[in-house]
Design a protein around this motif. Structure first.
Motif, short mmCIF file in Angstrom:
data_model
loop_
_atom_site.label_atom_id
_atom_site.label_comp_id
_atom_site.label_asym_id
_atom_site.label_seq_id
_atom_site.Cartn_x
_atom_site.Cartn_y
_atom_site.Cartn_z
N PHE A 59 1.02 -1.17 0.06
CA PHE A 59 -0.13 0.15 0.08
C PHE A 59 1.03 1.50 0.06
CE2 PHE A 59 -2.65 -3.29 1.87
CZ PHE A 59 -3.60 -3.27 1.20
N THR A 60 2.24 1.04 0.56
CA THR A 60 3.12 2.30 0.45
C THR A 60 4.08 2.16 -0.75
OG1 THR A 60 4.50 1.27 2.07
CG2 THR A 60 2.75 2.48 2.86
N ALA A 61 4.71 3.33 -0.85
CA ALA A 61 5.88 3.21 -1.83
C ALA A 61 7.00 2.44 -1.41
CB ALA A 61 6.34 4.61 -2.25
N GLU A 62 7.23 2.30 -0.17
CA GLU A 62 8.19 1.53 0.41
C GLU A 62 7.97 0.19 0.12
OE1 GLU A 62 10.92 2.42 1.23
OE2 GLU A 62 12.14 0.82 2.39
N GLY A 63 6.90 -0.16 0.59
CA GLY A 63 6.44 -1.78 0.34
C GLY A 63 6.66 -2.26 -1.18
N ALA A 64 6.03 -1.12 -2.03
CA ALA A 64 6.11 -1.53 -3.46
C ALA A 64 7.63 -1.65 -3.82
CB ALA A 64 5.63 -0.31 -4.18
N ARG A 65 8.59 -0.97 -3.50
CA ARG A 65 9.91 -0.81 -3.57
C ARG A 65 10.60 -2.24 -3.15
NH1 ARG A 65 14.14 1.45 0.81
NH2 ARG A 65 16.13 1.71 -0.43
N ARG A 66 10.04 -2.60 -2.04
CA ARG A 66 10.71 -3.84 -1.35
C ARG A 66 10.07 -5.08 -2.46
NH1 ARG A 66 11.09 -3.03 4.97
NH2 ARG A 66 12.09 -0.86 4.71
N LEU A 67 9.04 -5.18 -2.95
CA LEU A 67 8.57 -6.15 -3.61
C LEU A 67 9.41 -6.17 -5.00
CD1 LEU A 67 4.55 -6.36 -3.10
CD2 LEU A 67 6.38 -7.67 -2.53
N GLU A 68 9.46 -4.96 -5.53
CA GLU A 68 10.07 -4.77 -7.01
C GLU A 68 11.65 -5.33 -6.63
OE1 GLU A 68 9.89 -0.84 -8.21
OE2 GLU A 68 11.43 -1.24 -9.89
N ILE A 69 12.34 -4.79 -5.74
CA ILE A 69 13.80 -5.16 -5.74
C ILE A 69 14.05 -6.70 -5.57
CG2 ILE A 69 15.80 -4.97 -4.15
CD1 ILE A 69 15.29 -2.53 -5.87
N ALA A 70 12.95 -7.47 -4.74
CA ALA A 70 13.27 -8.75 -4.67
C ALA A 70 12.70 -9.47 -5.99
CB ALA A 70 12.24 -9.27 -3.39
N ARG A 71 12.02 -9.06 -6.66
CA ARG A 71 11.67 -9.47 -7.87
C ARG A 71 12.65 -9.47 -9.13
NH1 ARG A 71 6.99 -6.86 -9.18
NH2 ARG A 71 8.02 -5.71 -10.84
N ILE A 72 13.10 -8.09 -9.22
CA ILE A 72 13.94 -7.75 -10.55
C ILE A 72 15.40 -8.13 -10.15
CG2 ILE A 72 14.76 -5.91 -11.69
CD1 ILE A 72 12.10 -4.42 -11.66
#
Lengths: 199, 184
Positions: A30-43
């Motif tokens: 729900f937050t930009a920080e949460g999105a950042r963590r998901l994106e880094i783990a994926r990419i």
């Protein structure tokens, strides 16, 4: 007429719900920080060749090719409260890592290299018992700073007291030189597990 | 006349853009509503066929939920596409559908939407005043708390605004209200 409205409304709910699921990565961020963590783990993006000057005056690259995991946190040495707490947490993490004898380098990197000269790095290191070995304090070149912050998705905003607020976190670079994880500074167990998994 | 007011509202929303990067209260509680209001006024008085009333409400509600996400707030400050999407979508997918469906909605649904709005603002207020972390990377923690309290103020103001007509007395004769209730 009533049935048509019902069907259309149901479709709208399904589409709207799907849109909201998409916008929150399946209700996980729900937050930009949460999105950042998901994106880094994926990419898991490859870390560019970044050199930093450490408290001992030596130059180090953020990523290594020697089979170690690198843990990075961004700081500024003149910080009054939050960084002192996260510095203490980084010290605790270092103790855990030394205890478990893990091949890890830890770097506290200043995002305020104009103010944080080597002497500032040394006094910050002394304050938090960072002895250069395992854990060192470092500063990037001023000209490289913005691209580094952009790469690691670190947002720094000035507060009203001459300091800064930033999304404080422990960033993990795996032995392949990929930026692969973002963790809370006090999530010791999660971080040591991630380190072991990355080795 | 509405057309002019819609334009003024939109221009005001552009005018406050100068402050939105530094102040989440201006961003969320001044600019967002101004943009939605401009869309609302643009089509105020017009209506749609019954079948579209439900979808219009759903579109407006889902859009509001999207613009309430903290990551959306960060995204519009860091991404040019989202920045322009804000100016287009808040009027077109919040204000416009709300204006088109509102008068056609059942009295009970309208009441439901209003009470949900107030309780959602209360939840947001609690969240933003009590979160132990920064919810938006682009805003300071003090501003986050200030935004939380502002949510409470708006919830209070809307409660008053919507409760006053109840005490002022019915505008429709009682027998019509009874008739309306019987439809349920």
């Amino acid at each position: 007429m009533k049935l048509g409205g019902f069907i259309l409304t149901t479709c709208a709910v399904l589409i709207g719900g799907a849109g909201l699921l998409w916008a929150t990565d399946g209700l996980r961020a729900f937050t930009a920080e949460g999105a950042r963590r998901l994106e880094i783990a994926r990419i898991q993006p490859q870390v560019p060749d970044i050199r930093v000057e450490t408290m001992s005056g030596a130059f180090k690259t953020l990523a290594t090719t020697t089979g170690e995991v690198t843990l990075v946190e961004f700081i500024y040495t003149t910080c009054a409260d939050l960084c002192q707490a996260s510095g203490g947490e980084f010290a605790e993490l270092r103790d855990l890592i030394v205890q478990q004898d893990l091949p890890v380098r830890m770097l506290s990197v200043s995002f305020d290299p104009e103010v944080d000269d080597v002497n500032a790095l040394i006094s910050y290191g002394e304050l938090h018992n960072a002895y250069d070995e395992t854990w060192t304090i470092a500063r990037p070149d001023v000209s490289a700073l913005q691209s580094i912050l952009d790469f690691f998705q670190v947002t720094v905003i000035p507060d009203n007291w001459g300091g800064y607020q930033h999304n404080t976190a422990v960033l993990l670079i795996n032995p392949d030189g990929q930026f692969s994880g973002v963790y809370n500074t006090n999530a010791y167990k999660e971080i040591t597990q991630a380190v072991k998994a990355a080795l | 006349m509405n057309f002019i007011l819609a334009g003024i509202s939109f221009l005001l929303a552009i005018a406050v853009q100068f402050w939105v990067a530094g102040d989440p209260v201006i961003h969320v509680l001044v600019q967002f509503p101004l943009l939605a209001i401009s869309g609302y006024l643009l089509v105020a008085g017009q209506t749609i066929r019954d079948v579209w009333v439900g979808p219009a409400l759903v579109l407006a509600v889902c859009s509001i939920l999207f613009w309430m996400l903290p990551r959306t707030l960060d995204a519009v400050l860091n991404d040019w596409g989202m920045h322009f999407a804000k100016f287009a979508l808040l009027p077109l997918t919040v204000g416009v559908p709300l204006a088109l469906c509102w008068k056609r909605l059942h009295l009970i649904v309208r009441g439901f939407v209003k009470t949900e709005t107030i309780s959602m603002l209360g939840i947001l207020g609690f969240l933003y005043t009590h979160a132990p972390v920064r919810i938006c990377n682009s805003y300071l923690i003090d501003d986050q708390i200030r935004l939380g309290f502002s949510f409470f103020y708006v919830a209070g103001a809307l409660s008053l605004l919507w409760i006053i007509p109840v005490f002022r007395g019915a505008e429709v004769p009682t027998n019509q209200i009874i008739k309306k209730l019987r439809i349920l």
